[in-house]
Scaffold this motif. Structure first.
Motif, PDB file in Angstrom:
ATOM      1  N   SER A   1       4.096   5.496  10.678  1.00 18.15           N
ATOM      2  CA  SER A   1       3.115   6.578  10.520  1.00 18.15           C
ATOM      3  C   SER A   1       1.836   6.227  11.263  1.00 18.15           C
TER       4      SER A   1
ATOM      5  N   ASP B   1      -1.861  11.778   5.006  1.00 23.81           N
ATOM      6  CA  ASP B   1      -1.093  10.546   5.200  1.00 23.81           C
ATOM      7  C   ASP B   1      -0.481  10.182   3.846  1.00 23.81           C
TER       8      ASP B   1
ATOM      9  N   TYR C   1       2.900   6.403   0.373  1.00 23.33           N
ATOM     10  CA  TYR C   1       3.137   5.765  -0.933  1.00 23.33           C
ATOM     11  C   TYR C   1       3.715   6.706  -1.982  1.00 23.33           C
TER      12      TYR C   1
ATOM     13  N   SER D   1       6.478   7.725   5.975  1.00 20.96           N
ATOM     14  CA  SER D   1       6.897   6.469   6.578  1.00 20.96           C
ATOM     15  C   SER D   1       8.109   5.925   5.840  1.00 20.96           C
TER      16      SER D   1
ATOM     17  N   SER E   1       8.310   2.639   5.930  1.00 20.82           N
ATOM     18  CA  SER E   1       7.870   1.235   5.827  1.00 20.82           C
ATOM     19  C   SER E   1       7.781   0.723   4.397  1.00 20.82           C
TER      20      SER E   1
HETATM   21  C1  LIG Z   1      -2.298   4.815   4.278  1.00 20.84           C
HETATM   22  C2  LIG Z   1      -1.429   4.218   5.337  1.00 20.84           C
HETATM   23  N1  LIG Z   1      -1.122   4.948   6.402  1.00 20.84           N
HETATM   24  C3  LIG Z   1      -0.350   4.476   7.382  1.00 20.84           C
HETATM   25  C4  LIG Z   1       0.149   3.194   7.332  1.00 20.84           C
HETATM   26  C5  LIG Z   1       0.994   2.692   8.475  1.00 20.84           C
HETATM   27  O1  LIG Z   1       2.318   2.579   8.065  1.00 20.84           O
HETATM   28  P1  LIG Z   1       3.535   2.455   9.054  1.00 20.84           P
HETATM   29  O2  LIG Z   1       4.164   1.147   8.775  1.00 20.84           O
HETATM   30  O3  LIG Z   1       4.431   3.609   8.729  1.00 20.84           O
HETATM   31  O4  LIG Z   1       3.019   2.561  10.450  1.00 20.84           O
HETATM   32  C6  LIG Z   1      -0.144   2.379   6.231  1.00 20.84           C
HETATM   33  C7  LIG Z   1       0.334   0.991   6.174  1.00 20.84           C
HETATM   34  O5  LIG Z   1      -0.063   0.178   5.383  1.00 20.84           O
HETATM   35  C8  LIG Z   1      -0.961   2.904   5.201  1.00 20.84           C
HETATM   36  O6  LIG Z   1      -1.294   2.198   4.125  1.00 20.84           O
END
Ligand SMILES: Cc1ncc(COP(=O)(O)O)c(C=O)c1O
Length: 397
Positions: free
Chosen positions: A98, A200, A203, A230, A232
């Motif tokens: 993301s 965004d 979580y 994401s 992730s």
């Molecule tokens: C609020 C937020 N946005 C975006 C990201 C980036 O995540 P990604 O691993 O999908 O690039 C993070 C990662 O910690 C995050 O906490």
């Protein structure tokens, strides 16, 4: 001439006030196995032990479409539709995490001096992106339910900001989850000012009490929006995959920006993610396991903080996400705290990099609870509290 002698004038002007990521600097100092790190936003690697990765077929070694692989776009769009977003696979881009969604959105809207609204505190790597594009960053304070819609209205009236960046579900770093009411009010204000919403939401699945309300973007009636997810935090961050879903009018430009950035996201990674996410039942069970694992860690951290930090800080137990956000009662020099903790093999994130304006914010620290094992968690927080106590004169009080 070695690279250190490279004249400044030959580099882009946008680098002049651009600082590297403090979080990544700290992370690079936490690579040794002994360290107890509360600093990053890293998932617990023990959760991957029973994850069986599929074999990638040679067909996935070839170049592919910039939009991403259709089956994965469909999975991400269906997931977002299920919690209320007007999402379609045809308006879904697979991004390289993301983080790339933030970069594309910034390129889409920000000129030098463009006002951009963010929360205070906010995700520090988003600030880094907005700073790179020389935005005039305006921050709005968060209370327990989110930013205040009336304050947002006033700011938008004054600044005419074309972009608002919000992380309303289990925010990084504060853990704040906006109430349903707030989400509706904010959507109404954004619609009235025609401000693009950059929401965004990495979580959302990590909820430990009740599900987060629908995204703010799902309440918008006419202003354009971009919604980032994401894999992730709930699958594997090393895949570097996320999704960007947006309103109709923004998609063609964002697709062109994606083409220019990297042609397309990693195809073997997209194949692996598709295989792992396509069985809805299995995926739901995996997320449930993740939730219960992190919930126990959150509860353990809450009780260790109560034992060690009660006299030092205020905080709210997060109802989701990966972080505790502590506001210290007395100001201490947190860079000193961090240095001393690192000497004792413990790392945390000082709060300052999460604020756009560095001087007028409370003294805060962010503690991640997802990575550290239960056995080490208590020892780690104790080291931090002892160092703060020695700095703040606590022992002589
Ligand atoms: C609020 C937020 N946005 C975006 C990201 C980036 O995540 P990604 O691993 O999908 O690039 C993070 C990662 O910690 C995050 O906490």
């Amino acid at each position: 001439m070695n690279s250190l002698e490279c004249p400044k004038a030959s580099l882009a002007r946008r680098l002049n006030n651009f600082s590297g990521s403090v979080a990544r600097d700290i992370l690079s100092r936490t690579q040794n196995k002994e360290i107890i790190s509360f600093a990053g936003g890293l998932p617990d690697a023990s959760l991957w032990e029973d994850l069986v990765l599929p074999t990638v077929p040679p067909a996935a070694y070839q170049y592919g479409p910039s939009e991403g692989e259709m089956p994965l776009r469909q999975i991400m769009a269906d997931r977002a539709s299920a919690f209320g977003l007007d999402a379609e696979a045809s308006r879904t881009l697979i991004t390289s995490g993301s983080q790339q969604g933030l970069d594309l959105a910034a390129k889409l809207v920000i000129e030098p001096g463009t006002p951009v609204l963010v929360e205070a505190p906010t995700y520090l790597a988003a600030l880094q992106v907005f700073q790179l594009f020389e935005a005039d960053i305006q921050s709005l304070p968060l209370d327990t339910e989110g930013i205040d819609a009336a304050v947002l209205d006033r700011y938008l009236e004054q600044t005419k900001a074309p972009l608002a960046y919000l992380n309303p579900s289990f925010q990084n770093p504060s853990g704040c989850c906006y109430s349903l009411e707030r989400r509706r009010e904010i959507a109404e204000v954004l619609d009235r000012h025609a401000t693009i919403l950059l929401e965004d939401d990495p979580y959302r699945d990590l909820s430990y009490e009740s599900d987060a309300p629908p995204p703010i973007a799902s309440f918008l009636k006419n202003t354009p929006w971009i919604y980032l997810s994401s894999v992730s935090k709930t699958l594997i961050p090393g895949l570097r995959l996320g999704s960007l879903i947006c309103s109709e009018e923004l998609f063609p430009s964002l697709l062109k920006l994606k083409q220019a950035a990297d042609l397309h996201s990693n195809r073997p990674a997209q194949f692996i993610a598709t295989e792992l996410l396509s069985d809805a039942q299995k995926n739901a069970e995996r997320i449930e396991k993740l939730r219960s694992h992190y919930q126990q860690k959150r509860d353990l951290m809450e009780s260790t903080l109560r034992a060690d930090f009660k006299s030092l800080a205020d905080w709210k137990k997060p109802s989701g996400g990966m972080f505790f956000w502590l506001t210290l009662k007395d100001r201490v020099d947190l860079s000193e705290t961090l240095e001393e903790c690192l000497k004792q093999n413990v790392a945390f994130m000082p709060g300052s990099p999460f604020f756009a304006h560095k001087n007028d914010h409370p003294c805060c620290i962010r503690l991640n609870f997802s990575l550290v094992s239960r056995e080490k968690l208590e020892n780690g927080t104790r080291v931090i509290s002892r160092v703060i106590k020695s700095q703040s004169g606590y022992y002589s009080k």
